[in-house]
Design an enzyme around this catalytic site. Sequence first.
Site, PDB file in Angstrom:
ATOM      1  N   ASP A  85       3.110   1.898  -4.618  1.00  0.00           N
ATOM      2  CA  ASP A  85       3.817   1.291  -3.485  1.00  0.00           C
ATOM      3  C   ASP A  85       2.797   0.878  -2.427  1.00  0.00           C
ATOM      4  O   ASP A  85       1.679   1.391  -2.376  1.00  0.00           O
ATOM      5  CB  ASP A  85       4.835   2.259  -2.890  1.00  0.00           C
ATOM      6  N   GLU A 146       4.146   7.083  -1.738  1.00  0.00           N
ATOM      7  CA  GLU A 146       3.084   7.737  -0.972  1.00  0.00           C
ATOM      8  C   GLU A 146       3.006   7.223   0.446  1.00  0.00           C
ATOM      9  O   GLU A 146       2.713   7.981   1.386  1.00  0.00           O
ATOM     10  CB  GLU A 146       1.740   7.525  -1.691  1.00  0.00           C
TER      11      GLU A 146
END
Length: 379
Positions: A85, A146
Site C-alpha cells: 500500500d 502499513e
Amino acid sequence: MSAIQLPFNTDEILAGLKPWVECESPTFDASAVNRMMDLAAYDLAAAGAVIERIPGRMGFGGSVRARFPHTDMGKPGVLISGHLDTVHPVGTLAQNPWRVEGNHCYGPGIQDMKAGCYMAVEAMRHIAMAGLQTPLPVTILFTPDEEVGTPSTRDLIEMEARKNRYVLVPEPTDPKCGAVTGRYAIARFKLRTSGRASHAGWALKDGRPAIHGMARKIIEIEAMSSEDCTFSVGVIHAGQWVNCVADSCEIEVLSMAKRQHDLDAGVQKMLALAGEANDIQTEVWRTYTRPVWEADEGTLALFEIGKSVAADIGFVLTHGSAGGGSDGNFTGALGIPTLDSIGARGAGLHTPNEHIFIDSLTERSRFMAGLLMRLGGQG
C-alpha cells in the site's frame, strides 16, 4: 557462482518494476491494493513460490504470503516482510508518472516501498534460476495497511515472524546506505470537538464553533512536542457550508518517541485533553501503536552479517535507530533479529516527487540475494 555474482540487470529490474508502480494502490482503496497484490502474486509464482492469498478485513485489501520450495520447508527460516500500500491516492500517477531521468526513476510508491519489495522477488528469482538453494527456507509476506499503522495485519506479521529465525524488511534505505536496527515508538490518535450549529450570518452568537475549539487544541498539542516525544497534527475534517457554524471537527495526530516510557507519558498527555470548555466537548481516542524497537544482540549480529555481505559487494553498510514506523517495529520488539531499510536508495519519500536512484537497483538486489544465501550458511 556466489549470490553476489548473480547476473542482475538494471533494465530487466526496471521493466519488472514498472507495472508495480503504475498499479496505484493507496491504503484506503482495497480494490486497488488487491490489484497490486495480484501483480505481486503472479511475479512471486513465476519466481517459483507457492502462493497463499489471505483475505483482507476491516475494509482493507488482502495479503500475499509466498513460500519458496526448500528441503527444510516449514522449519524456521527467513521472513521478508513488506507492504504494497502507498500514501498516494489514485490519480497521483498523472502528477508523478513513471519516468527515467538520468539516475532517477519516478513514480508514486516507488521508494516506499515497491522497489524494495520487487527486488526481494528478483533476488529469489535469480537464486532459483541459478539452481541455488538458500541455507534457510524463505517466506515473503506482503501486507496492505502499513501506511496507516498496520491495524488489520499486525497479528499476521507477528505470527509469521515468530515462525522464523530472521526478518528482513526492504523499506527504503537512506542515500548513505544506512540500515535500520531500531525504530522509535509511535502512537496515533483521533480527536473530536463537538459544539453547537447555527447560521453563520444571522445567528452567529448562538453557535459554539467546533473548529475554533479544535484550533485551540491543535496549538496545545503541537506545543507539547519535545526532544523526547513529538506531536504532529496531519489530518483535519470539519464543516460543509461556510455559512454554517460547524458543530463537529475531527483531527488525527501522530506522536513519536525514542523510548517507550516517553511515548507512554505522551499518550497520557493526549488522553488528558478530553473534557469540556466553553460549551465545546473534546473526545480523544488512541488508535494504533507501534512499540519501540531497540537493537538487541540478535539484531546486531544480523547486521554484522549484512555488513560483511555489503563489503563483498563493495559498499559500506551502516546502521542506527530511526523515526518513521515500519513493520520492523513489531518483529524487532518481539526479539526476533530484524534488519530494516535495506531496500532502494532514493528521495522524495511520501511526496509527489518520490523517486529512487537507479544505480541502487542491482546493488540492493545483489545485497538481498547475498544476505539470503549467507544467513544460516557459509555462502
